[in-house]
Design a protein around this motif. Structure first.
Motif, short mmCIF file in Angstrom:
data_model
loop_
_atom_site.label_atom_id
_atom_site.label_comp_id
_atom_site.label_asym_id
_atom_site.label_seq_id
_atom_site.Cartn_x
_atom_site.Cartn_y
_atom_site.Cartn_z
N SER A 135 42.89 36.56 39.18
CA SER A 135 43.32 35.17 39.26
C SER A 135 44.41 34.96 38.22
O SER A 135 44.67 35.83 37.39
N ASP A 136 45.04 33.79 38.25
CA ASP A 136 46.05 33.48 37.23
C ASP A 136 45.40 33.16 35.88
O ASP A 136 45.96 33.45 34.83
N CYS A 137 44.24 32.53 35.95
CA CYS A 137 43.55 32.22 34.70
C CYS A 137 42.11 31.81 35.01
O CYS A 137 41.75 31.58 36.17
N ILE A 138 41.33 31.72 33.93
CA ILE A 138 39.92 31.30 34.07
C ILE A 138 39.61 30.31 32.95
O ILE A 138 40.20 30.37 31.87
N VAL A 139 38.71 29.39 33.27
CA VAL A 139 38.36 28.32 32.34
C VAL A 139 36.84 28.29 32.12
O VAL A 139 36.08 28.42 33.09
#
Ligand SMILES: Cc1ncc(COP(=O)(O)O)c(C=O)c1O
Length: 332
Positions: A135-139
Motif C-alpha cells: 500500500s502507499d501507507c498505513i495508519v
C-alpha cells in the motif's frame, strides 16, 4: 490475577504506569510520523498523496467521515468481504482498506483498487500488530490498544518529508488525559465513573488536523508496554471465547491474528446489552452507521447485530468465562 466477579469489563484504558517497562510497539519505526490520532494521520496522508476523493468500506466508524473533501463508500458483505466492482473508482482516488478487529482485510480489495489506478491507504487502527502490505501507507491508533491518551501513527512505503506539526489542542488533550487518569483511579478502587463522561466528551470533539502526538503518549509508547504479553493475552482470551461462543463469532478462525476484541452476532442486541451492563460488562458496538447510505444493506444488517466482547490484556480467561457464562444464560 483474576478480576473479581462483578468488576468492570470494558471501556477505555487507564493511563499506563510511567514506571512500567516493556518493548517497542510492533509498528515502531524510525520512519513513523506521530500524530494526535489516526484520523489526522489519514487526512494528512490523503492530502500528501493528492487524493481529493477517498473510498471507505461500507462498514466503518464515523470518525473517518471527513478525512477527505469527497467521501464515497464501497460495499462489503456481512462477512466483511468485498462486494463491489469499483466501477466508479477513478485513477488517483484513494481506497482506504480497513483491517477490522485485528484481521487482515479481504485481499481482493487491494487487487481491484490497484487495477483501477487507485492509491491505497491501510487503516490498522484496529490492527496494531499488522504490518503494511503493498500500500502507499498505513495508519495506527495506539490508544485503542494500550493506556495512552492520544496517538496516531503513519508509516509510508517510501521516504517522505516529515511535516511540521502543531502541539495537541490543549482543551481536548486535557480532557482525554483526565479520562485516562480517572480510569486509572477507578481501576484502583476510586468508584468514580466520571472517566466515562470525560471520555465521551473527548470523543465528541476529537481534533482532526496537523497535530502531533503528545509527549506523554510518545514517551509511554516508546517503552511502557509489553507487546509480547499483550499479544499472548489477547490471543488466549479470544481462544477461550471461541471455545465457548464459537457459534456467535463473526470471525471464527483466529490464525496468527492479534485481535482487537471478539465480535459476535446477536439478535435482540438492546436487551442483551442491558443485561451485560447490569453485570458491569460494557462491550462496544463497532459501529452504528448513520453516516453510511442505507443502500449498503449488508453493512447496515451487520451493524444492527454486532457486539464486540472485550478480550484485551486487562483480562484473563476467568473473565472470559464470566462473560461466556452470562451470555449463555441470557441467550438460553
Ligand atoms: C477503523 C478505524 N479507523 C480509524 C479510526 C480513527 O481513529 P482515531 O480515533 O485515532 O482518530 C477509528 C476509530 O475511531 C477506527 O475504528
Amino acid at each position: 490475577m483474576s478480576i473479581m466477579p462483578e468488576e468492570l469489563i470494558g471501556g477505555l484504558f487507564a493511563l499506563a504506569d510511567p514506571s512500567s517497562r516493556g518493548t517497542s510497539p510492533p509498528f515502531a519505526s524510525d520512519k513513523a510520523i506521530s500524530f494526535i490520532n489516526a484520523r489526522s494521520a489519514m487526512a494528512f496522508a490523503l492530502r500528501e498523496l493528492g487524493c481529493r476523493r477517498a473510498w471507505l468500506p461500507s462498514y466503518i466508524c464515523g470518525a473517518l467521515a471527513d478525512v477527505a473533501p469527497e467521501i464515497r463508500y464501497y460495499a462489503l458483505d456481512r462477512q466483511l468481504r468485498l462486494a463491489d466492482d469499483f466501477t466508479k473508482l477513478e485513477p488517483g482516488d484513494a481506497v482506504i482498506i480497513v483491517h477490522h478487529f485485528g484481521f487482515r482485510a479481504d485481499p481482493t480489495i487491494a487487487v481491484a483498487a490497484r487495477a483501477r489506478g487507485a492509491r491505497i491507504v491501510e487503516d490498522a487502527a484496529q490492527a496494531a500488530f499488522l504490518m503494511r502490505n503493498d500500500s502507499d501507507c498505513i495508519v495506527y491508533s495506539p490508544r485503542k490498544w494500550v493506556g495512552v491518551p492520544d496517538g496516531g501513527v503513519l508509516l509510508w512505503n517510501d521516504v517522505r518529508p516529515v511535516p511540521a506539526l502543531e502541539p495537541p489542542p490543549q482543551t481536548w488533550w486535557l480532557n482525554a488525559f483526565e479520562a485516562s487518569l480517572r480510569r486509572r483511579d477507578f481501576d484502583r478502587g476510586s468508584n468514580d465513573r466520571a472517566w466515562f463522561s470525560r471520555f465521551q466528551e473527548s470523543e465528541m470533539i476529537s481534533p482532526q488536523g496537523d497535530f502531533r502526538m503528545s509527549d506523554i503518549a510518545t514517551a509511554l509508547l516508546a517503552r511502557a508496554f509489553d507487546w509480547d504479553a499483550i499479544r499472548h493475552r489477547r490471543c488466549a482470551n479470544y481462544a477461550a471465547l471461541l471455545d465457548r461462543l464459537g457459534d456467535l463469532a463473526l470471525l471464527p478462525i483466529l490464525g496468527d491474528v492479534v485481535p482487537l476484541g471478539f465480535p459476535i452476532r446477536v439478535g435482540n442486541r438492546p436487551a442483551l446489552v442491558e443485561r451485560l451492563h447490569a453485570r458491569n460488562i460494557f462491550p462496544p458496538v463497532h459501529w452504528p452507521l448513520p453516516h453510511v447510505p442505507t443502500t449498503f444493506a449488508q453493512s447496515h444488517a451487520l451493524s444492527a447485530e454486532l457486539l464486540t466482547l472485550p478480550c484485551d490484556q486487562r483480562y484473563d480467561e476467568d473473565d472470559m468465562q464470566r462473560m461466556a457464562d452470562l451470555l449463555a444464560t441470557v441467550m438460553a
